[in-house]
Design an enzyme around this catalytic site. Sequence first.
Site, PDB file in Angstrom:
ATOM      1  N   THR A  40      68.819 -18.293  26.430  1.00  0.00           N
ATOM      2  CA  THR A  40      68.214 -18.664  26.171  1.00  0.00           C
ATOM      3  C   THR A  40      67.917 -19.830  25.966  1.00  0.00           C
ATOM      4  O   THR A  40      67.401 -21.061  26.383  1.00  0.00           O
ATOM      5  CB  THR A  40      67.528 -18.602  24.495  1.00  0.00           C
ATOM      6  N   TYR A  54      59.954 -15.109  25.563  1.00  0.00           N
ATOM      7  CA  TYR A  54      60.575 -16.429  26.158  1.00  0.00           C
ATOM      8  C   TYR A  54      61.052 -15.895  27.186  1.00  0.00           C
ATOM      9  O   TYR A  54      61.747 -14.244  27.701  1.00  0.00           O
ATOM     10  CB  TYR A  54      60.680 -17.595  25.793  1.00  0.00           C
ATOM     11  N   THR A 120      72.936 -15.992  23.665  1.00  0.00           N
ATOM     12  CA  THR A 120      74.048 -15.770  22.734  1.00  0.00           C
ATOM     13  C   THR A 120      73.670 -13.973  22.519  1.00  0.00           C
ATOM     14  O   THR A 120      75.037 -13.415  21.722  1.00  0.00           O
ATOM     15  CB  THR A 120      72.531 -16.027  21.141  1.00  0.00           C
ATOM     16  N   LYS A 193      76.880 -12.143  16.476  1.00  0.00           N
ATOM     17  CA  LYS A 193      75.948 -12.498  16.280  1.00  0.00           C
ATOM     18  C   LYS A 193      75.176 -11.394  15.542  1.00  0.00           C
ATOM     19  O   LYS A 193      75.528  -9.933  15.813  1.00  0.00           O
ATOM     20  CB  LYS A 193      75.149 -12.479  17.570  1.00  0.00           C
ATOM     21  N   GLU A 313      91.432   7.261   7.742  1.00  0.00           N
ATOM     22  CA  GLU A 313      90.859   7.507   8.293  1.00  0.00           C
ATOM     23  C   GLU A 313      90.963   8.902   9.099  1.00  0.00           C
ATOM     24  O   GLU A 313      90.590   9.938   9.385  1.00  0.00           O
ATOM     25  CB  GLU A 313      89.208   7.175   8.709  1.00  0.00           C
TER      26      GLU A 313
HETATM   27  N1  DGL Z   1      68.291 -12.811  26.875  1.00  0.00           N
HETATM   28  C1  DGL Z   1      69.351 -13.025  25.724  1.00  0.00           C
HETATM   29  C2  DGL Z   1      70.447 -13.636  26.591  1.00  0.00           C
HETATM   30  O1  DGL Z   1      70.345 -14.338  26.990  1.00  0.00           O
HETATM   31  C3  DGL Z   1      67.702 -14.451  25.179  1.00  0.00           C
HETATM   32  C4  DGL Z   1      69.235 -14.593  23.989  1.00  0.00           C
HETATM   33  C5  DGL Z   1      70.109 -15.905  23.491  1.00  0.00           C
HETATM   34  O2  DGL Z   1      70.414 -15.993  24.779  1.00  0.00           O
HETATM   35  O3  DGL Z   1      69.038 -16.673  23.315  1.00  0.00           O
HETATM   36  O4  DGL Z   1      71.624 -13.304  25.169  1.00  0.00           O
END
Ligand code: DGL
Length: 356
Positions: A40, A54, A120, A193, A313
């Site tokens: 992104t 996007y 991300t 994340k 467990e």
């Molecule tokens: N498609 C996701 C990636 O490339 C977009 C998320 C991002 O980069 O924030 O990891």
Amino acid sequence: MYLSLRFRAFAAGAALLAASAIAQAQQALPNVMILATGGTIAGAGASAVNSATYAAAKVGVEKLIAGLPELSKVANVRGEQVFQVASESMTNANLLALAKRVSQLAKQPDVDGIVITHGTDTVEETAYFLTLTVRTDKPIVMVASMRPGTALSADGALNLFDAVSVAGSKDARSKGVLLTMNDSIESGRDVSKNVNIKPSAFSSQWGSLGMVVEGRNYWFRAPVKRHTVNSEFDIDKIDALPPVEIAYGYEGVSATAIDALARSGIKALIHGGPGNGSVADRIVPRLQAARAEGILVIRASRVPDGFVIRNAEQPDDKYDWVVAHDLRPQKARILAMVALTKTSDTKEMQRIFWEY
Ligand code: DGL
């Protein structure tokens, strides 16, 4: 006439002095390489209100750098487009190619730090892989963004400025691979994340290593697990990664996925169970059968935080299984692949999961 000649000579001399002072100041700045992989941070939306809708992996590294002239205040930067992918589509081949390039650049005396722009979705996996396999104490800083640069309150520009600033910092050396997001400096091993649409998406249950504010780093803890120069793994000696897959546990789980994976040629299976890595009674014999076939069974938990207790467990000693400690299934898979390049011995594998 005479005065104007003298004045012009003076002005020319002053300009020369200023230019050389600027050149000297620039030379004094650290040299930081920016390796771009997509995501992104290189994304673009149709309008400023598109913060979540996007296309990722569209903008090239040169445009990212040109769009952020402030970078020249903290480092001399050069860019390289390693690949241009949305990170959910990364492959083991991408991982190996990126790590080998980072290792090569880290050996260069004219490179003081390396920044990697990344999606991300899986940056936490790439960050862990690099911290396990790249033998350098120079800063390697991952960076991403939750919003494309075209969006209102886009987070990529400041994240990238912070990443370059940290990568050029001497006090960021020997801390393992780092991730700068949302003013925080996170450990590449510990970070995940945790929210899928907020700039504050990334955190670690063990806390950030520190913060970066206006080009200055504030450190509050240091990693205790082995990494980079203290790792027994070396990307320069790894040319392939053995297949390791993940199967989750949940109410009503059937053995279909596990049985199919066990027949697919995998070398280890990560079981992401509920709670403390629990395994449904009907699944235990299927994992035992996989173990009997020589597949390493690694008990992880689908619960984000905490850590799996060995022999709690399940009787791991008796079943000859490994526990993933505090690693989430996706990170346990990264470590299992790297460890399998050296050993398939269960006791050695468990040592590695304690130490890394
Ligand atoms: N498609 C996701 C990636 O490339 C977009 C998320 C991002 O980069 O924030 O990891």
